[in-house]
Scaffold this motif. Structure first.
Motif: not given
Length: 472
Positions: A259-263
């Motif tokens: 999710l960090q990558a998408k954020l």
């Protein structure tokens, strides 16, 4: 502007009528402000610019001056400087449609009590004046306004921190707030939002620690109908809900790497891909993130993306723990005691000097939140109108509740005994019952993390206590 009148006393009337001066070169704004402030219960005098205010208005000894920034003859900054020379006790609030970080910093350095952006609502003006009143009554060294719950402090370090943060609030910079649990990170985030040009737009908070990864992705980015089993309708994510406003990512360190990558992409591109969506959705938001861990250490240990860390760490703020703010403890204790008494229909008790001394000497691992809980418990126990040593000591046991021998615990064990333990358990079970065993809602009401709540419930089961469902 619209809204309700500001009530300054329990009777709805001020104890003594104060004068507020309105200084603005726009006739319509001057008239609207004058009528609004009169509805709040104040006397009003008005001036068309700073020079007229100095020549005529100051003779009325106003308690507060609301002044525009850009005016002919004498502008707002110069007026603040002159007022503080002639009448240091007079409060001054600057109003402007032309906000910059430099102007905000200069205004606060000159002695302005607050700084609000045009156009603003009557509700915001109410909050600003209300917080000035509260700060004066509490004896705070500097009024620190914020919506809903004020940030009360006398600590010089905190006052400097809040002044700096207030100046940065006018920018679009991403803010990373670090601090121990219970220091008031979300409160500071709301303060930043309230002082920003986005103050009248949405403020959306997401607890990254409270939701499983799959659910958190849908909550943040939204999903299309049919994107997964159970997605019966299209759902707007928190990023879209916060469009034009502020999004708070609470406990960002708990977010999974995927999710960090998408954020990171959202922060870079300012667009959101809904789960199952075909094309991105543009968003205009300001992001504030909070963490109770060192994100830099999380990066070193491979649990947090380095590129996301630098994207979030544009303006880092570290809130000091309560034990480093001993001057704030008596003021906060009285504030929480008064609030707890009001909630429970009781008269506000007096706090003895001995009790205050004990409170100032405690380590406060739970910080301000822990102090608030201690004071609420003390108010309920202090039936004689005075909170004494026995009501606030860590080892105090002013009453004993025995509900039977806990099963599975050795005889004589104190693990599941003691009044504080019993009171805490009773509060948690009552809260769970009220929210129909929804642990996420219960944790939010109790002011603890979902992980702490799970640990507490596991402890109670080991002690033979009530069992609740696993629903979250």
């Amino acid at each position: 502007m619209n809204g309700t009148a500001f009530e300054r006393s329990s009777s709805g009337q001020p104890a003594e009528t104060r004068t507020v001066a309105i200084v603005d070169d726009e006739p319509s704004m001057r008239t609207a402000l004058s009528e609004t402030v009169r509805r709040f219960g104040y006397d009003v005098v008005a001036a068309t610019d700073g020079q007229e205010a100095l020549d005529r208005v100051l003779a009325s000894k106003p308690w507060l001056v609301l002044t525009d920034l850009k005016m002919p003859r004498l502008g707002g900054i110069e007026l603040v400087q002159e007022i503080k020379k002639r009448s240091p006790q007079t409060k001054v609030v600057l109003m402007t449609a032309y906000a910059t970080v430099e102007t905000a910093v200069e205004a606060m350095k000159c002695g302005a009590s607050d700084y609000i952006l045009k156009p603003f609502s009557t509700d915001l003006l109410e909050r600003v004046i209300a917080n000035l009143e509260v700060a004066q009554e509490q004896g705070a060294e500097a009024p620190i306004p914020s919506p809903g719950q004020p940030i009360l402090t006398r600590d010089p370090g905190m006052i400097r921190l809040l002044s700096t943060v207030e100046a940065v609030a006018a920018s679009q910079a991403t803010v990373l707030i670090s601090g121990e649990s219970g220091t008031g990170k979300e409160l500071l985030a709301r303060f930043i939002h309230s002082r920003s040009p986005r103050a009248h737009r949405p403020f959306i908070a997401v607890n990254c620690a409270a939701l499983p990864d799959g659910l958190l992705e849908s909550e943040l980015f939204g999903h299309e109908r049919g994107a997964f089993t159970g997605a019966l309708v299209r759902k707007m994510g928190k990023f879209e809900m916060a469009h034009t406003g502020t999004l708070l990512l609470d406990e960002i360190s708990e977010m999974a790497l995927g999710l960090q990558a998408k954020l990171l992409r959202v922060l870079q591109e300012r667009e959101v891909d809904r789960v199952g969506g075909r094309e991105p959705v543009r968003v205009n938001i300001r992001v504030i993130a909070t963490t109770n861990r060192s994100l830099y250490r999380e990066v070193e240990q491979g649990r947090f993306r380095e590129d996301l860390y630098y994207r979030l760490n544009v303006f880092p703020v570290t809130l000091p723990p309560l034990r480093e703010r001993p001057a704030d403890i008596p003021m906060l204790a009285r504030h929480f005691a008064k609030a707890a008494a009001a909630r429970n229909g009781l008269h506000a008790p007096i706090i003895s000097d001995a009790a205050l001394s004990v409170l100032q000497g405690r380590p406060w691992k739970g910080n301000v939140r822990e102090l608030e809980n201690v004071m609420e418990r003390a108010v309920l126990l202090a039936r004689n109108g005075t909170i004494g040593l026995e009501h606030v000591s860590e080892d105090s046991t002013p009453l004993t509740i025995q509900v039977g021998e806990p099963s599975g615990v050795p005889e004589g064990s104190t693990q599941c005994r003691g009044s504080l333990w019993e009171m805490e358990r009773e509060l948690i079970f009552k809260t769970l019952a009220r929210v129909k065993d929804n642990r996420t809602h219960a944790a939010k009401e109790l002011g603890i993390s979902i992980r702490t709540l799970r640990n507490k419930l596991r402890e109670y089961r080991q002690c033979g206590g009530q069992v609740v469902s696993e629903r979250t």
